[in-house]
Design an enzyme around this catalytic site. Structure first.
Site, PDB file in Angstrom:
ATOM      1  N   HIS A   1       0.833  -1.200   0.000  1.00  0.00           N
ATOM      2  CA  HIS A   1       0.000   0.000   0.000  1.00  0.00           C
ATOM      3  C   HIS A   1       0.874   1.259   0.000  1.00  0.00           C
ATOM      4  O   HIS A   1       2.067   1.199   0.292  1.00  0.00           O
ATOM      5  CB  HIS A   1      -0.924  -0.020   1.223  1.00  0.00           C
ATOM      6  CG  HIS A   1      -1.987  -1.076   1.124  1.00  0.00           C
ATOM      7  ND1 HIS A   1      -2.924  -1.294   2.107  1.00  0.00           N
ATOM      8  CD2 HIS A   1      -2.269  -1.972   0.131  1.00  0.00           C
ATOM      9  CE1 HIS A   1      -3.730  -2.274   1.730  1.00  0.00           C
ATOM     10  NE2 HIS A   1      -3.345  -2.701   0.550  1.00  0.00           N
TER      11      HIS A   1
ATOM     12  N   GLU B   1       1.087   3.779   1.958  1.00  0.00           N
ATOM     13  CA  GLU B   1       1.718   4.149   3.231  1.00  0.00           C
ATOM     14  C   GLU B   1       3.022   3.381   3.419  1.00  0.00           C
ATOM     15  O   GLU B   1       4.046   3.946   3.817  1.00  0.00           O
ATOM     16  CB  GLU B   1       0.792   3.821   4.402  1.00  0.00           C
ATOM     17  CG  GLU B   1      -0.568   4.496   4.380  1.00  0.00           C
ATOM     18  CD  GLU B   1      -1.634   3.687   3.630  1.00  0.00           C
ATOM     19  OE1 GLU B   1      -1.320   3.114   2.558  1.00  0.00           O
ATOM     20  OE2 GLU B   1      -2.788   3.654   4.096  1.00  0.00           O
TER      21      GLU B   1
ATOM     22  N   CYS C   1      -5.385   1.237   6.224  1.00  0.00           N
ATOM     23  CA  CYS C   1      -6.102  -0.005   6.537  1.00  0.00           C
ATOM     24  C   CYS C   1      -5.595  -0.602   7.846  1.00  0.00           C
ATOM     25  O   CYS C   1      -4.459  -0.362   8.268  1.00  0.00           O
ATOM     26  CB  CYS C   1      -5.960  -1.007   5.390  1.00  0.00           C
ATOM     27  SG  CYS C   1      -4.311  -1.663   5.195  1.00  0.00           S
TER      28      CYS C   1
ATOM     29  N   ASP D   1     -19.481  -1.610 -37.485  1.00  0.00           N
ATOM     30  CA  ASP D   1     -18.141  -0.997 -37.571  1.00  0.00           C
ATOM     31  C   ASP D   1     -16.982  -1.980 -37.417  1.00  0.00           C
ATOM     32  O   ASP D   1     -15.835  -1.570 -37.526  1.00  0.00           O
ATOM     33  CB  ASP D   1     -17.972   0.063 -36.459  1.00  0.00           C
ATOM     34  CG  ASP D   1     -19.045   1.138 -36.529  1.00  0.00           C
ATOM     35  OD1 ASP D   1     -19.553   1.364 -37.638  1.00  0.00           O
ATOM     36  OD2 ASP D   1     -19.353   1.733 -35.486  1.00  0.00           O
TER      37      ASP D   1
ATOM     38  N   ARG E   1      -5.884   2.822 -27.715  1.00  0.00           N
ATOM     39  CA  ARG E   1      -4.766   3.044 -28.627  1.00  0.00           C
ATOM     40  C   ARG E   1      -3.810   4.116 -28.144  1.00  0.00           C
ATOM     41  O   ARG E   1      -3.411   5.005 -28.856  1.00  0.00           O
ATOM     42  CB  ARG E   1      -5.289   3.347 -30.024  1.00  0.00           C
ATOM     43  CG  ARG E   1      -5.301   2.081 -30.845  1.00  0.00           C
ATOM     44  CD  ARG E   1      -6.441   1.911 -31.777  1.00  0.00           C
ATOM     45  NE  ARG E   1      -7.745   1.652 -31.191  1.00  0.00           N
ATOM     46  CZ  ARG E   1      -8.874   1.792 -31.848  1.00  0.00           C
ATOM     47  NH1 ARG E   1      -8.867   2.226 -33.069  1.00  0.00           N
ATOM     48  NH2 ARG E   1     -10.030   1.516 -31.269  1.00  0.00           N
TER      49      ARG E   1
ATOM     50  N   SER F   1     -27.490 -11.051 -27.539  1.00  0.00           N
ATOM     51  CA  SER F   1     -28.459 -12.028 -27.024  1.00  0.00           C
ATOM     52  C   SER F   1     -28.550 -13.279 -27.910  1.00  0.00           C
ATOM     53  O   SER F   1     -28.709 -14.373 -27.414  1.00  0.00           O
ATOM     54  CB  SER F   1     -29.826 -11.383 -26.838  1.00  0.00           C
ATOM     55  OG  SER F   1     -30.186 -10.673 -27.985  1.00  0.00           O
TER      56      SER F   1
ATOM     57  N   GLU G   1     -20.273   2.018 -24.370  1.00  0.00           N
ATOM     58  CA  GLU G   1     -20.198   2.725 -25.650  1.00  0.00           C
ATOM     59  C   GLU G   1     -21.255   2.136 -26.573  1.00  0.00           C
ATOM     60  O   GLU G   1     -20.965   1.668 -27.669  1.00  0.00           O
ATOM     61  CB  GLU G   1     -18.797   2.592 -26.255  1.00  0.00           C
ATOM     62  CG  GLU G   1     -17.690   3.153 -25.354  1.00  0.00           C
ATOM     63  CD  GLU G   1     -16.377   3.389 -26.086  1.00  0.00           C
ATOM     64  OE1 GLU G   1     -16.414   3.814 -27.258  1.00  0.00           O
ATOM     65  OE2 GLU G   1     -15.330   3.151 -25.485  1.00  0.00           O
TER      66      GLU G   1
ATOM     67  N   GLY H   1     -24.956   1.619 -28.690  1.00  0.00           N
ATOM     68  CA  GLY H   1     -25.792   2.342 -29.632  1.00  0.00           C
ATOM     69  C   GLY H   1     -27.064   2.745 -28.891  1.00  0.00           C
ATOM     70  O   GLY H   1     -27.212   2.472 -27.683  1.00  0.00           O
TER      71      GLY H   1
ATOM     72  N   LEU I   1     -29.118  -0.178 -26.889  1.00  0.00           N
ATOM     73  CA  LEU I   1     -28.496  -0.647 -25.649  1.00  0.00           C
ATOM     74  C   LEU I   1     -28.493   0.483 -24.604  1.00  0.00           C
ATOM     75  O   LEU I   1     -28.745   0.238 -23.417  1.00  0.00           O
ATOM     76  CB  LEU I   1     -27.064  -1.138 -25.932  1.00  0.00           C
ATOM     77  CG  LEU I   1     -26.294  -1.697 -24.741  1.00  0.00           C
ATOM     78  CD1 LEU I   1     -27.020  -2.883 -24.109  1.00  0.00           C
ATOM     79  CD2 LEU I   1     -24.877  -2.127 -25.148  1.00  0.00           C
TER      80      LEU I   1
END
Ligand code: AOF
Ligand code: ZN
Length: 363
Positions: A50, A52, A75, A200, A207, A221, A292, A294, A297
């Site tokens: 961690h 710390e 923690c 697409d 990238r 589906s 992302e 359409g 969705l």
């Protein structure tokens, strides 16, 4: 330099863990003695030391009497690493300044308690909003067990995501697209519908140099993703999960042979049940999803209440066209008051484009 200045340094250090520590939090720590920074550290990899402990390991002199600035409450439990509170108490640090409490029920308030019991002075809530925002994914995931879903889209000033002929490259400019690629490495997964793959042949990778690729999730589906599409053939570079309602295991083979994972889910109105999907993704350790999608969705995601944040990239151009696609389709709402409203909105200029983002209140 005051508490806020040192906490800003700790916040910058925390960002070093971006894309490398999830589903754990990004944390930064600075140790200050008599106005000098004598140690600093970040949480740099999942399961690793961690922040710390890394700060203590970097010390250039004794921390006796020093102040530790840390963006998240230290923690006090044995996880993959031993409790940071033990190391802090042993070090002789006199004061600990904390950005925000840890929402992890194993730690929340208890870490602070251990420090106080051991005679350490504790100050809480310095740059609290910033420290929480940095780990908004962690805060959501640890409380709900489900990934944070960020619905992202790019549209023209007249609200279109493609021309009437379906062309969408490009709507926004270079800076907006760069930002999307940064988010693809920041969030654990990217999700779209099979329609996007069919239209697409999207790759959905990040990238940018020296960054990780997101896990790619396709809502499909009826398993219509072509087995020779790029998301399937590039499984060795980035994990791909097909979320489907198709129970025919023979139909899974062409994908599984190429390294795709198939997630069988119950249908909801003929499509993948998105609540069942997010529940599963949470169980798989996926803490965040950049949606992302359409229009279809996106509407399903909104309607089923899985969207937590929205990012709208708006380009100052107009496409027109009554049938040109828009970011959110489906049946929509009937009256304006039924619309989904964003809170905590933020507006950023990105070259010629504008990014409007905000949080959706839970339904
Ligand atoms: C981190 N990095 O710098 C701090 C964390 O399994 P472990 O031992 O790595 O513990 C993970 C938990 O520790 C995490 O959920 C959070 O509550 C707490 N603090 N975690 O990964 C850090 N300070
Ligand atoms: Zn710790």
């Amino acid at each position: 330099m005051n508490d806020t200045d040192y906490m800003s340094i700790a916040l910058k250090l925390a960002e070093k863990g971006c894309g490398k520590v999830s589903p754990n939090p990004m944390v930064g720590a600075v140790i200050v003695k008599e106005g000098r920074i004598i140690g600093q550290g970040s949480h740099l990899c999942f399961g690793g030391p961690h922040a710390e402990r890394n700060a203590l390991a970097s010390l250039t002199e004794s921390p006796r009497g020093a102040t530790l600035y840390v963006t998240l409450e230290p923690c006090c439990h044995h996880g993959k690493t031993p409790p940071c509170t033990d190391a802090i108490v042993e070090s002789g640090i006199r004061r600990v300044v904390i950005g925000t409490r840890d929402p992890n029920p194993m730690v929340s308030g208890k870490g602070t308690g251990v420090l106080i019991t051991n005679g350490i002075e504790v100050t809480e809530g310095i740059l609290e909003e910033e420290c929480r925002e940095l780990n908004h994914v962690f805060f959501h995931y640890i409380k709900t067990g489900r990934p944070l879903v960020v619905m992202k889209y790019a549209m023209t000033l007249d609200g279109k995501t493609a021309t009437r002929a379906g062309h969408s490259r490009w709507i926004t400019g270079e800076r907006s697209r760069q930002r999307v690629h940064e988010d693809r490495s920041r969030y654990f997964a990217v999700m779209c519908g099979v329609g996007t793959i069919l239209a697409d042949d999207s790759l959905l990778t990040c990238r940018l140099p020296a960054t990780r690729n997101p896990v790619r999730i396709i809502c499909d589906s009826r398993l219509r993703t072509p087995p020779d599409s790029r998301v399937v053939t590039t499984c060795s570079q980035a994990r791909t999960i097909l979320a489907t309602c198709c129970p025919d295991r023979k139909a899974w083979l062409p994908y599984e042979e190429k390294g795709c994972e198939i997630l069988l889910l119950p249908p909801r109105e003929g499509r993948v049940d998105l609540n069942a999907l997010t529940e599963h993704l949470g169980q798989m350790g996926i803490d965040s999803v950049l949606l992302e999608g359409g229009g279809a969705l996106n509407w399903s995601a909104l309607d089923q209440g899985i969207v937590n944040r929205v990012q709208a990239y708006i380009s100052p151009r107009l496409f027109g066209g009554a049938t040109a696609k828009t970011p959110v389709g489906g049946s929509g709402v009937e009256f304006p008051y039924q619309g989904y409203s964003l809170g905590k909105t933020k507006i950023t200029a990105l070259g010629q484009d504008i990014l409007i983002e905000g949080e959706l209140a839970p339904c």
